[in-house]
Design a protein around this motif. Sequence first.
Motif, PDB file in Angstrom:
ATOM      1  N   MET A 371       0.574  -1.474   0.172  1.00 25.59           N
ATOM      2  CA  MET A 371       0.047   0.313  -0.101  1.00 25.59           C
ATOM      3  C   MET A 371       0.592   1.098  -0.118  1.00 25.59           C
ATOM      4  SD  MET A 371      -3.174  -0.799  -0.247  1.00 25.59           S
ATOM      5  CE  MET A 371      -3.661   1.130   0.975  1.00 25.59           C
ATOM      6  N   PHE A 372       2.404   1.785   0.714  1.00 24.20           N
ATOM      7  CA  PHE A 372       3.023   2.805   0.613  1.00 24.20           C
ATOM      8  C   PHE A 372       3.266   2.576  -0.897  1.00 24.20           C
ATOM      9  CE2 PHE A 372       7.170   3.919   0.598  1.00 24.20           C
ATOM     10  CZ  PHE A 372       6.969   5.190   1.641  1.00 24.20           C
ATOM     11  N   GLU A 373       3.989   1.065  -1.700  1.00 30.25           N
ATOM     12  CA  GLU A 373       4.466   1.323  -2.584  1.00 30.25           C
ATOM     13  C   GLU A 373       3.277   2.082  -3.960  1.00 30.25           C
ATOM     14  OE1 GLU A 373       6.472  -1.643  -3.586  1.00 30.25           O
ATOM     15  OE2 GLU A 373       8.155  -1.332  -2.421  1.00 30.25           O
ATOM     16  N   GLU A 374       2.174   1.817  -3.336  1.00 33.61           N
ATOM     17  CA  GLU A 374       1.039   2.279  -4.645  1.00 33.61           C
ATOM     18  C   GLU A 374       0.368   3.361  -4.611  1.00 33.61           C
ATOM     19  OE1 GLU A 374      -1.269   1.436  -7.314  1.00 33.61           O
ATOM     20  OE2 GLU A 374      -0.038   0.545  -7.062  1.00 33.61           O
ATOM     21  N   TYR A 375       0.623   4.318  -3.172  1.00 34.00           N
ATOM     22  CA  TYR A 375      -0.388   5.252  -2.298  1.00 34.00           C
ATOM     23  C   TYR A 375       0.864   6.538  -2.262  1.00 34.00           C
ATOM     24  CZ  TYR A 375      -4.444   2.931  -3.222  1.00 34.00           C
ATOM     25  OH  TYR A 375      -5.431   2.012  -3.927  1.00 34.00           O
ATOM     26  N   ALA A 376       1.513   5.989  -1.350  1.00 32.45           N
ATOM     27  CA  ALA A 376       2.005   6.850  -0.657  1.00 32.45           C
ATOM     28  C   ALA A 376       3.889   7.470  -1.010  1.00 32.45           C
ATOM     29  CB  ALA A 376       2.466   7.033   1.163  1.00 32.45           C
ATOM     30  N   GLU A 377       4.413   6.464  -1.760  1.00 30.69           N
ATOM     31  CA  GLU A 377       6.072   6.655  -2.566  1.00 30.69           C
ATOM     32  C   GLU A 377       6.165   8.137  -2.593  1.00 30.69           C
ATOM     33  OE1 GLU A 377       8.130   3.181  -2.699  1.00 30.69           O
ATOM     34  OE2 GLU A 377       8.613   4.010  -4.708  1.00 30.69           O
ATOM     35  N   GLN A 378       4.861   7.602  -4.178  1.00 31.96           N
ATOM     36  CA  GLN A 378       4.937   9.071  -4.975  1.00 31.96           C
ATOM     37  C   GLN A 378       5.624  10.529  -4.950  1.00 31.96           C
ATOM     38  OE1 GLN A 378       2.901   6.979  -5.150  1.00 31.96           O
ATOM     39  NE2 GLN A 378       1.187   7.461  -5.495  1.00 31.96           N
ATOM     40  N   HIS A 379       4.402  10.369  -3.840  1.00 29.01           N
ATOM     41  CA  HIS A 379       4.046  11.567  -3.229  1.00 29.01           C
ATOM     42  C   HIS A 379       5.493  12.502  -2.375  1.00 29.01           C
ATOM     43  CE1 HIS A 379       0.294  11.443  -4.110  1.00 29.01           C
ATOM     44  NE2 HIS A 379       0.633  10.344  -3.862  1.00 29.01           N
ATOM     45  N   LEU A 380       6.573  11.561  -1.749  1.00 26.93           N
ATOM     46  CA  LEU A 380       7.448  12.520  -0.829  1.00 26.93           C
ATOM     47  C   LEU A 380       8.734  12.849  -1.721  1.00 26.93           C
ATOM     48  CD1 LEU A 380       7.833   8.879   1.240  1.00 26.93           C
ATOM     49  CD2 LEU A 380       6.284  10.721   1.152  1.00 26.93           C
ATOM     50  N   ILE A 381       7.905  14.323  -1.699  1.00 23.14           N
ATOM     51  CA  ILE A 381       9.004  15.147  -3.060  1.00 23.14           C
ATOM     52  C   ILE A 381      10.497  15.161  -2.504  1.00 23.14           C
ATOM     53  CG2 ILE A 381       8.992  16.780  -4.782  1.00 23.14           C
ATOM     54  CD1 ILE A 381       7.447  14.469  -5.734  1.00 23.14           C
ATOM     55  N   GLN A 382       9.907  16.371  -0.875  1.00 21.92           N
ATOM     56  CA  GLN A 382      11.034  16.864  -0.322  1.00 21.92           C
ATOM     57  C   GLN A 382      11.271  15.236   0.600  1.00 21.92           C
ATOM     58  OE1 GLN A 382      11.988  19.968  -0.221  1.00 21.92           O
ATOM     59  NE2 GLN A 382      10.330  20.028  -2.022  1.00 21.92           N
ATOM     60  N   PRO A 383      12.527  15.652   1.057  1.00 23.65           N
ATOM     61  CA  PRO A 383      13.718  14.538   1.637  1.00 23.65           C
ATOM     62  C   PRO A 383      12.724  13.466   3.023  1.00 23.65           C
ATOM     63  CG  PRO A 383      15.094  16.563   1.449  1.00 23.65           C
ATOM     64  CD  PRO A 383      13.344  16.824   1.129  1.00 23.65           C
ATOM     65  N   THR A 384      12.579  12.687   2.756  1.00 23.92           N
ATOM     66  CA  THR A 384      11.567  12.233   4.041  1.00 23.92           C
ATOM     67  C   THR A 384      12.020  10.605   4.637  1.00 23.92           C
ATOM     68  OG1 THR A 384       9.647  13.436   3.164  1.00 23.92           O
ATOM     69  CG2 THR A 384       8.811  11.505   4.781  1.00 23.92           C
ATOM     70  N   PHE A 385      12.368  11.039   5.631  1.00 27.51           N
ATOM     71  CA  PHE A 385      12.670   9.121   6.970  1.00 27.51           C
ATOM     72  C   PHE A 385      10.986   8.910   6.358  1.00 27.51           C
ATOM     73  CE2 PHE A 385      16.324  11.560   8.357  1.00 27.51           C
ATOM     74  CZ  PHE A 385      17.142  11.056   6.992  1.00 27.51           C
ATOM     75  N   ARG A 409      13.671   0.043  11.685  1.00 25.85           N
ATOM     76  CA  ARG A 409      14.092   0.306  10.155  1.00 25.85           C
ATOM     77  C   ARG A 409      13.452   1.462   9.500  1.00 25.85           C
ATOM     78  NH1 ARG A 409      12.771  -3.059   5.260  1.00 25.85           N
ATOM     79  NH2 ARG A 409      13.890  -1.983   3.892  1.00 25.85           N
ATOM     80  N   PHE A 410      14.624   2.436   8.647  1.00 27.22           N
ATOM     81  CA  PHE A 410      13.711   3.243   8.006  1.00 27.22           C
ATOM     82  C   PHE A 410      14.456   3.634   6.609  1.00 27.22           C
ATOM     83  CE2 PHE A 410      17.557   5.912   9.161  1.00 27.22           C
ATOM     84  CZ  PHE A 410      18.215   6.129   7.966  1.00 27.22           C
ATOM     85  N   GLU A 411      13.570   4.111   5.734  1.00 25.09           N
ATOM     86  CA  GLU A 411      14.053   3.937   4.168  1.00 25.09           C
ATOM     87  C   GLU A 411      13.896   5.841   4.379  1.00 25.09           C
ATOM     88  OE1 GLU A 411      13.862   0.337   1.936  1.00 25.09           O
ATOM     89  OE2 GLU A 411      12.166   1.599   1.544  1.00 25.09           O
ATOM     90  N   GLY A 412      14.816   6.397   3.074  1.00 27.68           N
ATOM     91  CA  GLY A 412      15.049   7.740   2.982  1.00 27.68           C
ATOM     92  C   GLY A 412      15.076   8.069   1.534  1.00 27.68           C
ATOM     93  N   PHE A 413      14.039   9.050   1.292  1.00 26.57           N
ATOM     94  CA  PHE A 413      13.320   9.576  -0.247  1.00 26.57           C
ATOM     95  C   PHE A 413      13.322  10.936  -0.186  1.00 26.57           C
ATOM     96  CE2 PHE A 413      11.211   5.299   1.054  1.00 26.57           C
ATOM     97  CZ  PHE A 413      10.750   4.847  -0.100  1.00 26.57           C
ATOM     98  N   ILE A 414      13.874  10.994  -1.513  1.00 27.32           N
ATOM     99  CA  ILE A 414      13.921  12.354  -2.034  1.00 27.32           C
ATOM    100  C   ILE A 414      12.955  11.951  -2.737  1.00 27.32           C
ATOM    101  CG2 ILE A 414      14.902  14.366  -3.154  1.00 27.32           C
ATOM    102  CD1 ILE A 414      17.132  13.505  -0.714  1.00 27.32           C
ATOM    103  N   PHE A 415      12.178  13.442  -3.460  1.00 26.10           N
ATOM    104  CA  PHE A 415      11.352  13.006  -5.598  1.00 26.10           C
ATOM    105  C   PHE A 415      10.618  11.354  -5.539  1.00 26.10           C
ATOM    106  CE2 PHE A 415      11.043  14.054  -9.793  1.00 26.10           C
ATOM    107  CZ  PHE A 415      10.986  15.254  -9.877  1.00 26.10           C
ATOM    108  N   GLY A 416      10.365  11.293  -4.499  1.00 22.92           N
ATOM    109  CA  GLY A 416       9.359  10.115  -4.592  1.00 22.92           C
ATOM    110  C   GLY A 416      10.497   8.587  -4.582  1.00 22.92           C
ATOM    111  N   ARG A 417      11.630   9.304  -4.404  1.00 27.87           N
ATOM    112  CA  ARG A 417      12.472   8.107  -4.867  1.00 27.87           C
ATOM    113  C   ARG A 417      13.108   7.051  -3.641  1.00 27.87           C
ATOM    114  NH1 ARG A 417      15.066  10.609 -10.349  1.00 27.87           N
ATOM    115  NH2 ARG A 417      13.106  10.431 -11.475  1.00 27.87           N
TER     116      ARG A 417
END
Length: 501
Positions: A371-385, A409-417
């Motif tokens: 669900m995270f990969e489908e709905y949330a990931e692409q919205h994390l444009i600004q740096p997010t843990f 555990r965390f993953e860091g995302f920038i610009f949805g990546r």
Amino acid sequence: MANEELNIKELEAQLSEQEGLRRQKLADLQAQGKDPFDVYKVERTHTSSKIKESYEDLEGKSVTIAGRLMSKRVQGKAGFADIHDRDGKMQLFVKIDNIGEEAHKAFKTLDLGDWIAVTGEVFKTKTGEISVLVKSYELICKSLKPLPEKWHGLKDPDLRYRQREVDIITNSEVKETFLKRINIIKAIREFLDNRGFLEVETPILSPIAGGAAARPFVTHHNALDIDMYLRIATELYLKRCIVAGFEKVYDMGKNFRNEGISVRHNPEFTMIELYEAYSDYNDMMEIMENLVAHACLKVNGTTKITYEGTEIDLTPPWRRATMVELVKEHSGIDFDTINSNAEAQSIAKEKHLDFKKKIEDCTKGDILNAMFEEYAEQHLIQPTFVCDYPVEISPLTKKKRGNEEYTERFEGFIFGREVCNAYSELNDPIVQRDRFEQQANERELGDDEAYVIDEEFMSALETGMPPTGGLGIGIDRIVMFLTDSSSIRDVILFPTMKPQS
């Protein structure tokens, strides 16, 4: 199509003709005893940047520089030319009165792309450009292939990646990208070294493809008569360094994953993994955000960047949010209120989520991650843990303090990546073996990227590893952001390419 084929054939014929002329010039030089390939060394005194930086001290003085001839405007008895070296460009003023008629005539026959060494006096032209008044020169390497046409350069993406050296010669912005990459990597090492980390080297060939969930490249060691694997991660060896008592270690180098090629993925890529004893994943967040900000400030002079037209602020602290919070924010579904795998499976069916195994075999944690990969990931444009991943997909991680459904555990995302992955490392060897056995079950259910057990690592863990925080960073993706590059191939000097037929 017929006209295009005709133009290509005409271009190939022109290139063949030019190459023939260059080879004839080489033959003539060799016949005169002036073979440029017989030059072994150049006693260079200055680079282009050193001359420009020290002009006041060097004005009127003799220097020797060397570089590739990139332009030539010699008409009659005098003219200008440009050579490029590692640091940039230097203009030359060539005059028959200074070098003699024979040398002047020979200079006119030089081709763009030739390498020359020049001795002359430093001066400024009437327009104020720092230049070198040529007193003598030597052809030190003959270019037998013509460079791409000056104003258009090398534009075809496939050719650019295959002939990166020509790409760099003709496209100054490409050279700048790779100089930035060099300085980004230097800044990362500087940051960690200043914090007391030790850089170590771990094996690239291993009998086990461990430390990550990925398909390995397989090779064979003839003397031992065993299959071996190019490393997919450095994690397990670095943890063994922590067991050995090094306390703070990192390894920056190539990893290899036998997967697809895209604008974000290359089978051979650069990662850094670092581990610090007596730390947890909160410490890794602090290291990550400050490391990236430090590298960005070093190469760009600011902690704000523009990536594909979007302004991104890398200034610490970065946003912190749990996976559950982000799924609720972007899908409206609160997984804290879901109490069973069956309830989560019902949501997965309703949302038409895809898995490598049957939905009936999926846990609540599997579905939360999907669900995270489908709905949330692409919205994390600004740096997010993104914090607190399900335990089912985090086999090397300690459970979350106060909620054992999740892990630290965390993953860091920038610009949805995704740009990094980090844990409070699991150091209980009994629990670790149980987790590996659960991963073996995942393989039986069809996940060929599930973790495999490494008995040597397990032996080290049983020897005892203190509480440890670990962090892995995709260097190529960080370089993409800090250089505003849209494809990973634009930041890897020689990306993986399918051989030309």
